[in-house]
Design an enzyme around this catalytic site. Sequence first.
Site, PDB file in Angstrom:
ATOM      1  N   HIS A 202       0.796  -1.279  -0.011  1.00  0.00           N
ATOM      2  CA  HIS A 202       0.137   0.069   0.086  1.00  0.00           C
ATOM      3  C   HIS A 202       0.882   1.380   0.050  1.00  0.00           C
ATOM      4  CE1 HIS A 202       0.979   0.190   4.224  1.00  0.00           C
ATOM      5  NE2 HIS A 202       0.802   1.467   4.152  1.00  0.00           N
TER       6      HIS A 202
HETATM    7  C1  UD1 Z   1      -1.935   5.899   5.502  1.00  0.00           C
HETATM    8  C2  UD1 Z   1      -0.739   6.391   6.022  1.00  0.00           C
HETATM    9  C3  UD1 Z   1       0.298   5.500   5.775  1.00  0.00           C
HETATM   10  C4  UD1 Z   1      -0.083   4.170   6.689  1.00  0.00           C
HETATM   11  C5  UD1 Z   1      -1.271   3.824   6.199  1.00  0.00           C
HETATM   12  C6  UD1 Z   1      -1.910   2.739   6.949  1.00  0.00           C
HETATM   13  C7  UD1 Z   1      -0.415   8.982   5.541  1.00  0.00           C
HETATM   14  C8  UD1 Z   1       0.261   9.750   4.762  1.00  0.00           C
HETATM   15  N1  UD1 Z   1      -0.312   7.542   5.214  1.00  0.00           N
HETATM   16  O1  UD1 Z   1      -1.927   5.573   4.008  1.00  0.00           O
HETATM   17  O2  UD1 Z   1       1.515   5.852   6.530  1.00  0.00           O
HETATM   18  O3  UD1 Z   1       0.952   3.109   6.497  1.00  0.00           O
HETATM   19  O4  UD1 Z   1      -2.329   4.613   6.143  1.00  0.00           O
HETATM   20  O5  UD1 Z   1      -2.759   1.599   6.143  1.00  0.00           O
HETATM   21  O6  UD1 Z   1      -1.189   9.087   6.580  1.00  0.00           O
HETATM   22  N2  UD1 Z   1      -9.103   4.548   1.270  1.00  0.00           N
HETATM   23  C9  UD1 Z   1     -10.426   3.798   1.133  1.00  0.00           C
HETATM   24  N3  UD1 Z   1     -11.052   3.630   2.541  1.00  0.00           N
HETATM   25  C10 UD1 Z   1     -10.448   3.987   3.354  1.00  0.00           C
HETATM   26  C11 UD1 Z   1      -9.010   4.642   3.625  1.00  0.00           C
HETATM   27  C12 UD1 Z   1      -8.311   4.934   2.467  1.00  0.00           C
HETATM   28  O7  UD1 Z   1     -10.730   3.676   0.199  1.00  0.00           O
HETATM   29  O8  UD1 Z   1     -11.059   3.576   4.606  1.00  0.00           O
HETATM   30  C13 UD1 Z   1      -8.480   4.881  -0.058  1.00  0.00           C
HETATM   31  C14 UD1 Z   1      -8.686   6.166  -0.477  1.00  0.00           C
HETATM   32  O9  UD1 Z   1      -8.710   6.077  -2.025  1.00  0.00           O
HETATM   33  C15 UD1 Z   1      -7.795   7.124  -0.288  1.00  0.00           C
HETATM   34  C16 UD1 Z   1      -6.543   5.925  -0.244  1.00  0.00           C
HETATM   35  O10 UD1 Z   1      -7.052   4.872   0.176  1.00  0.00           O
HETATM   36  O11 UD1 Z   1      -7.398   8.191  -1.155  1.00  0.00           O
HETATM   37  C17 UD1 Z   1      -5.252   6.433   0.639  1.00  0.00           C
HETATM   38  O12 UD1 Z   1      -5.756   6.614   1.628  1.00  0.00           O
HETATM   39  P1  UD1 Z   1      -4.872   7.609   2.739  1.00  0.00           P
HETATM   40  O13 UD1 Z   1      -5.600   7.383   4.249  1.00  0.00           O
HETATM   41  O14 UD1 Z   1      -4.717   8.866   2.271  1.00  0.00           O
HETATM   42  O15 UD1 Z   1      -3.572   6.751   2.809  1.00  0.00           O
HETATM   43  P2  UD1 Z   1      -2.951   5.444   3.035  1.00  0.00           P
HETATM   44  O16 UD1 Z   1      -2.385   4.811   1.846  1.00  0.00           O
HETATM   45  O17 UD1 Z   1      -4.158   4.595   3.784  1.00  0.00           O
HETATM   46  N1  UDP Z   2      -3.267  -5.732   9.003  1.00  0.00           N
HETATM   47  C1  UDP Z   2      -4.524  -6.358   9.278  1.00  0.00           C
HETATM   48  N2  UDP Z   2      -5.385  -6.633   8.209  1.00  0.00           N
HETATM   49  C2  UDP Z   2      -4.795  -6.752   6.908  1.00  0.00           C
HETATM   50  C3  UDP Z   2      -3.458  -6.189   6.542  1.00  0.00           C
HETATM   51  C4  UDP Z   2      -2.900  -5.578   7.732  1.00  0.00           C
HETATM   52  O1  UDP Z   2      -5.140  -6.335  10.297  1.00  0.00           O
HETATM   53  O2  UDP Z   2      -5.627  -7.167   6.112  1.00  0.00           O
HETATM   54  C5  UDP Z   2      -2.645  -5.194  10.059  1.00  0.00           C
HETATM   55  C6  UDP Z   2      -1.137  -5.813  10.456  1.00  0.00           C
HETATM   56  O3  UDP Z   2      -1.252  -6.843  11.349  1.00  0.00           O
HETATM   57  C7  UDP Z   2      -0.705  -4.770  10.947  1.00  0.00           C
HETATM   58  C8  UDP Z   2      -1.166  -3.512  10.546  1.00  0.00           C
HETATM   59  O4  UDP Z   2      -2.413  -3.870  10.068  1.00  0.00           O
HETATM   60  O5  UDP Z   2      -0.743  -4.334  12.331  1.00  0.00           O
HETATM   61  C9  UDP Z   2      -0.122  -2.727   9.405  1.00  0.00           C
HETATM   62  O6  UDP Z   2      -1.001  -1.514   8.770  1.00  0.00           O
HETATM   63  P1  UDP Z   2      -0.601  -1.075   7.446  1.00  0.00           P
HETATM   64  O7  UDP Z   2       0.325  -2.132   6.685  1.00  0.00           O
HETATM   65  O8  UDP Z   2      -1.689  -0.644   6.711  1.00  0.00           O
HETATM   66  O9  UDP Z   2       0.224   0.305   7.813  1.00  0.00           O
HETATM   67  P2  UDP Z   2       1.753   0.616   8.412  1.00  0.00           P
HETATM   68  O10 UDP Z   2       2.255  -0.375   9.413  1.00  0.00           O
HETATM   69  O11 UDP Z   2       2.478   0.394   6.975  1.00  0.00           O
HETATM   70  O12 UDP Z   2       1.806   1.905   8.718  1.00  0.00           O
END
Ligand code: UD1
Ligand code: UDP
Length: 436
Positions: A202
């Site tokens: 992601h």
């Molecule tokens: C965010 C964090 C990242 C973290 C990740 C955990 C920032 C800059 N990034 O990234 O550090 O690792 O969360 O998973 O804060 N979206 C949905 N549904 C949701 C949430 C997001 O569809 O509930 C989609 C939307 O299209 C959105 C995209 O995912 O634009 C990205 O979501 P966003 O929260 O901006 O960043 P993440 O990639 O989730």
């Molecule tokens: N995780 C989860 N379900 C999933 C994928 C990830 O519960 O389908 C959990 C995983 O165990 C970890 C956390 O989500 O604790 C990691 O989140 P993510 O990779 O989105 O974010 P990051 O750690 O890179 O910020």
Amino acid sequence: MKIAFIIGTRPEIIKMSPLMDEVKKRGIDFILIHTGQHYDREMSQQYFDDLKLPHPDYNIGVGSTTHGKQTAVMLDGIEEILSSERPDIILVQGDTNAVMAGALAASKMHIPVGHVESGLRSYDKTMPEEINRMVADICSTLFFVPTEESAINLIFEGLNSNNIHITGNTVVDAVYRNLKIAGKYSDLDLNLDKDYITLTLHRAENTDNPQRLRDISDALLNLKETEIIFPVHPRTIKTLNKLNLYQPLVDAKHIHLMNPVGYLDFLVLLSHSKVVITDSGGIQEEAVTMNIPCVTLRYNTERPETVAVGGNILVGTDKELIIRTVRNILEDEKLYQKMSQAKNPYGDGKTSQKIVDIISRAYENNELKITPPDNIGGLEGRFIQKVEESIDVSGYVNKHPDTRIIVVFDGDKARFPHGDLQLEDKTIIVEKHSIQ
Ligand code: UD1
Ligand code: UDP
């Protein structure tokens, strides 16, 4: 004492959960503020259900938008909540936009900030997370760093070593507490007799870069000899679809795509995996905690400890290198053993207890107050000294009460100045304060 927890995304919910449990257990008053950055049921509510967390007292409902707008809406919302709630401290965790907004809003209001998982650095400012971590650390009063390496990152940025606490990472607490119950509650429909790889993807630098995403997809399509289970982040579904990469993955017999799974399901999935391929931060930590060899689809990591102990290999997004590395790990028994026996660098699962102890002590000692200085002068500067006497850090500080040791050089290795660290023959950087 009143604590405000600020969370916004899936990993923050998971890694804050043991801290909330600990605070609740001790009867400490707290509120929970959700920024709403993650909002789909499968990215937010299902983790609350799995971890039996209280319903947030506030949800700012920021949703998805550009970084600037998202941060601005969160800043505005958090400021308003903090002015009416006036907590004694706020806690943020990790490196998302919610962390930066929470830390900035609170510090401008002179409300102390405790940064959980502080001090991580990838030294790559193209990552939004790197900026978030650095801003949050600058705004923080208490730094809860997972390892000595992260403590030293902060020291080299000039942050106060007296407020840096090496606590381990709450990710270990969450894994230890939940892994033993996960199997009982998980209804994941898996054929667990077969070897498989778990994959997550992601990170913005991969999903927003078409060439990288293509190379990763190609590598996955090539790894036909192994089953790959891929719970797909919503961000990734969108970009895979845009580039016409989603359908070929769906069509590949060895690849099993699914929606993000709940935390308990994910623990079951990960703990039975042969290998994990990921660009996640938290999953690099969980893999080394659960002895699962990890292949990281990144060119750098703010979790270098996982590589140093031998549990994690960085492969970037080069197709051939991904394929070669995964095959190597699966086929080379010695390498497999080495990776799966790597020692977990993130603590003993008692991080949340340590953090709550430190916060409670600071509160009792009236140290959770941010006030303007009323002494003239303050710092008199830093100097480097080679220590020749037999003395430890605490002994040195007692003997020179106008000083603070910033860092100790042990040969060419920088060390955090623990109280009982022996200083003889070591070089130290010291800061001198004037005593009023
Ligand atoms: C965010 C964090 C990242 C973290 C990740 C955990 C920032 C800059 N990034 O990234 O550090 O690792 O969360 O998973 O804060 N979206 C949905 N549904 C949701 C949430 C997001 O569809 O509930 C989609 C939307 O299209 C959105 C995209 O995912 O634009 C990205 O979501 P966003 O929260 O901006 O960043 P993440 O990639 O989730
Ligand atoms: N995780 C989860 N379900 C999933 C994928 C990830 O519960 O389908 C959990 C995983 O165990 C970890 C956390 O989500 O604790 C990691 O989140 P993510 O990779 O989105 O974010 P990051 O750690 O890179 O910020």
